[in-house]
Design a protein around this motif. Structure first.
Motif, PDB file in Angstrom:
ATOM      1  N   ALA A  49       0.847  -0.691  -0.095  1.00  0.00           N
ATOM      2  CA  ALA A  49      -0.300  -0.192  -0.280  1.00  0.00           C
ATOM      3  C   ALA A  49       0.975   1.414   0.171  1.00  0.00           C
ATOM      4  O   ALA A  49       2.151   1.457   0.496  1.00  0.00           O
ATOM      5  N   TYR A  50      -0.013   2.662  -0.114  1.00  0.00           N
ATOM      6  CA  TYR A  50       0.322   4.003  -0.759  1.00  0.00           C
ATOM      7  C   TYR A  50       1.668   3.963  -0.938  1.00  0.00           C
ATOM      8  O   TYR A  50       3.129   4.159  -0.514  1.00  0.00           O
ATOM      9  N   PRO A  51       1.447   3.825  -2.674  1.00  0.00           N
ATOM     10  CA  PRO A  51       2.768   4.202  -3.342  1.00  0.00           C
ATOM     11  C   PRO A  51       2.898   5.395  -3.221  1.00  0.00           C
ATOM     12  O   PRO A  51       2.043   6.735  -2.491  1.00  0.00           O
ATOM     13  N   MET A  67       4.696  -8.442   6.064  1.00  0.00           N
ATOM     14  CA  MET A  67       4.258  -7.344   4.864  1.00  0.00           C
ATOM     15  C   MET A  67       1.876  -6.702   5.327  1.00  0.00           C
ATOM     16  O   MET A  67       1.371  -7.894   6.056  1.00  0.00           O
ATOM     17  N   HIS A  68       2.744  -5.723   4.625  1.00  0.00           N
ATOM     18  CA  HIS A  68       1.118  -4.885   4.585  1.00  0.00           C
ATOM     19  C   HIS A  68       0.928  -5.403   3.927  1.00  0.00           C
ATOM     20  O   HIS A  68       1.025  -4.455   2.835  1.00  0.00           O
ATOM     21  N   ALA A  69      -0.388  -5.840   4.041  1.00  0.00           N
ATOM     22  CA  ALA A  69      -1.043  -7.312   2.569  1.00  0.00           C
ATOM     23  C   ALA A  69      -2.589  -5.645   2.374  1.00  0.00           C
ATOM     24  O   ALA A  69      -3.507  -5.791   2.931  1.00  0.00           O
ATOM     25  N   VAL A  90      -9.328   5.801  12.262  1.00  0.00           N
ATOM     26  CA  VAL A  90      -8.852   5.696  10.500  1.00  0.00           C
ATOM     27  C   VAL A  90      -6.712   5.253  10.698  1.00  0.00           C
ATOM     28  O   VAL A  90      -6.274   5.515  11.287  1.00  0.00           O
ATOM     29  N   CYS A  91      -7.245   3.504  10.535  1.00  0.00           N
ATOM     30  CA  CYS A  91      -6.263   3.687  10.650  1.00  0.00           C
ATOM     31  C   CYS A  91      -5.882   2.171   9.383  1.00  0.00           C
ATOM     32  O   CYS A  91      -7.705   1.621   8.655  1.00  0.00           O
ATOM     33  N   SER A  92      -5.118   1.641   8.811  1.00  0.00           N
ATOM     34  CA  SER A  92      -5.400   0.820   8.209  1.00  0.00           C
ATOM     35  C   SER A  92      -4.185  -0.312   8.357  1.00  0.00           C
ATOM     36  O   SER A  92      -3.383  -0.427   8.674  1.00  0.00           O
ATOM     37  N   THR A  93      -4.144  -1.602   7.567  1.00  0.00           N
ATOM     38  CA  THR A  93      -6.472  -1.922   7.057  1.00  0.00           C
ATOM     39  C   THR A  93      -7.222  -0.690   8.144  1.00  0.00           C
ATOM     40  O   THR A  93      -6.922  -0.400   9.332  1.00  0.00           O
ATOM     41  N   PRO A 140      -4.041  11.469   8.895  1.00  0.00           N
ATOM     42  CA  PRO A 140      -2.971  10.447   9.036  1.00  0.00           C
ATOM     43  C   PRO A 140      -3.446   9.022   9.733  1.00  0.00           C
ATOM     44  O   PRO A 140      -4.162   8.699  10.889  1.00  0.00           O
ATOM     45  N   ASN A 141      -2.832   8.000   9.430  1.00  0.00           N
ATOM     46  CA  ASN A 141      -3.905   6.816   9.328  1.00  0.00           C
ATOM     47  C   ASN A 141      -2.647   5.778  11.098  1.00  0.00           C
ATOM     48  O   ASN A 141      -1.787   6.342  10.933  1.00  0.00           O
ATOM     49  N   GLY A 142      -3.622   5.826  11.935  1.00  0.00           N
ATOM     50  CA  GLY A 142      -3.396   5.046  12.957  1.00  0.00           C
ATOM     51  C   GLY A 142      -4.260   5.245  14.524  1.00  0.00           C
ATOM     52  O   GLY A 142      -4.507   6.277  14.813  1.00  0.00           O
TER      53      GLY A 142
END
Ligand code: DUC
Ligand code: ZN
Ligand code: ZN
Length: 476
Positions: free
Chosen positions: A162-164, A190-192, A298-301, A350-352
């Motif tokens: 992720a995050y291009p 891996m962040h998949a 908001v976080c990723s995944t 910001p994700n987290g």
């Protein structure tokens, strides 16, 4: 060198429980004894410097949070916990070791990124700390630099699907890195998530005027996680590289991991407290689809739909060992000036989420509700993290010779989570506000030093040491 005895507690391991006394001499556990035993005629309780009565309580190995991001630069700001504030909060919550992610930014040498992380953490941690290495730009130089990581005690590295334009690696880069990792024995983390496709979906939503945090969860659809998880597994299979998928949240991704494991592959998965308890509807949608309250989560995944059953699948995966660990992905941001960067555009939030203080308590609720056994709780939060990341024997176990990282946990105690109540993370809100916990972290000991007791913090920045880790001890 001081001595310490914990008496009368139920010592819990990944495989069982027994009432025993635990004797600590200096930084190490030296004996696990029959309760009240006099060792060669010595009255231990009278002889030690510190005596802790754990009658009616659990004595467990200190928690190991293998996924944290102190001071991570992200989205034009930095994660709000420093190594000092974050590891202090960890100690309050019964976590005595963390593994944080050193960052190699695209265009920077791996050595430079790693040195910066040592600089940030050195002398500032309240608990022991190790690093994984993020490789943000796979090229000939960084592939070469991977060869020195094992000697540095860094035996795992992370790639992002992720995050291009930020941390992203394409399939060719992943393939090359995994080939190198297989050669060196490094664990690939891996962040998949399929980042390029997610970015298209996110832009389309934004252009339709769907700009609130709720749509962060819609753009990062479970198909994007399942597809990337499958692709990562296939690339790992091809290269014979062990694979550890971080922050799994989609039930379909768990199914991919389970299928690979059923084929005998060294494929592992971690989930996080937020994916066990929180959801797209309740948290990302807090304040309505166009409200901004959901930015806290908001976080990723992303948090996933409760209706679709993802949370239940995470608990099940933890029981069946299709998921092996629970880490926090601790990556806190304040609402003010940080999450607010994404007002009017969820892509800029910001994700987290910050959870390092609550992981042990939140997982213990799984024991209370019958989702997990007591032993599995210890395994998921301490023993497996130690084995997975080359710390077992020193960490993750209560046995003679192990570091005296110990937690006395009171099952009859209670913890009310709230920003105004029990909050030591450097944030202006709690993602876990209002959670009521059956259980309480009473005493926390790190290498023989009492960090927390009687509701008081006795630790200090600088107590925590860098953990030079060995290769994974979890492969089949
Ligand atoms: N996910 C987050 O939520 N924060 C930091 C990086 C990541 O992958
Ligand atoms: Zn990630
Ligand atoms: Zn992370």
């Amino acid at each position: 060198m001081s001595t310490l005895l914990i008496t009368g507690g139920t010592v819990v391991s990944a495989t069982g429980r027994t009432v025993a006394d635990v004797l600590v001499d200096g930084e190490r556990i030296v004996a696990v004894l029959q309760p009240g035993s006099t060792l060669l005629g010595h009255d231990l309780a009278a002889a030690v410097d510190t005596l802790i009565d754990a009658t009616g309580k659990y004595v467990i190995p200190g928690g190991i949070d293998a996924h944290t991001h102190m001071e991570l630069p992200f989205g034009g700001t930095n994660a709000s916990d420093t190594f000092e504030t974050g590891t202090t909060a960890a100690a309050w919550g019964g976590t005595t070791s963390i593994i944080d992610f050193a960052v190699q930014k695209y265009g920077e040498a791996v050595e430079t990124g790693l040195a910066a992380w040592h600089e940030k953490a050195g002398g500032n941690c309240a608990v022991d700390y190790g690093f994984h290495q993020i490789i943000g730009g796979v090229d000939e130089q960084s592939l070469k630099a991977m060869e020195t990581l094992v000697d540095e005690g860094i035996t795992s590295y992370k790639l992002f699907m992720a995050y291009p334009g930020v941390f992203y690696s394409d399939d060719a880069q992943i393939l090359k890195a995994m080939q190198k990792a297989a050669e060196l024995g490094l664990m690939t983390m891996m962040h998949a998530e399929n980042g390029p496709a997610i970015d298209v979906l996110a832009e389309q939503l934004y252009n339709q005027g769907k700009t609130g945090p709720y749509y962060h969860g819609i753009a990062r659809a479970w198909q994007m996680e399942e597809e990337a998880t499958h692709r990562a597994i296939m690339l790992a299979d091809l290269t014979n590289a062990p694979l550890y998928v971080v922050h799994v949240s989609a039930k379909q991704a768990v199914a991919q991991l389970a299928a690979a494991r059923d084929r005998g592959k060294n494929v592992f998965g971690e989930t996080c407290p937020q994916y066990l308890y929180l959801s797209l509807e309740e948290q990302l949608g807090a304040g309505g689809k166009d409200g901004f309250e959901g930015a806290k989560w908001v976080c990723s995944t992303p948090l996933r739909s409760r209706e679709e059953g993802h949370q239940d699948a995470m608990w099940q995966g933890l029981r069946t060992n299709d998921l092996q660990m629970v880490s926090t992905d601790h990556c806190p941001f304040c609402m003010k000036d940080q999450k607010e960067l994404g007002l009017g555009d969820f892509r800029a939030i910001p994700n987290g989420i910050g959870s390092i203080e609550h992981r042990m308590d939140l997982l213990y609720q799984g024991v209370v509700t019958g989702e997990l056994t007591l032993e599995r709780w210890v395994e998921l939060t301490s023993t497996t993290p130690a084995r997975m990341f080359g710390l077992y024997g020193t960490k993750g176990v209560i046995a003679p010779g192990a570091d005296a990282d110990l937690v006395v946990y009171d099952p009859a105690g209670h913890t009310s989570i709230g920003y105004e109540k029990t909050h030591h993370m450097n944030m202006d809100h709690s993602a876990w506000e209002g959670f009521e916990i059956d259980g309480h972290v009473d005493v926390v000991i790190s290498r023989g030093e009492v960090l927390v007791s009687d509701g008081t913090f006795h630790g200090r920045a600088g107590h925590g040491r860098f953990l030079k880790r060995g290769l994974t001890q979890y492969l089949s």
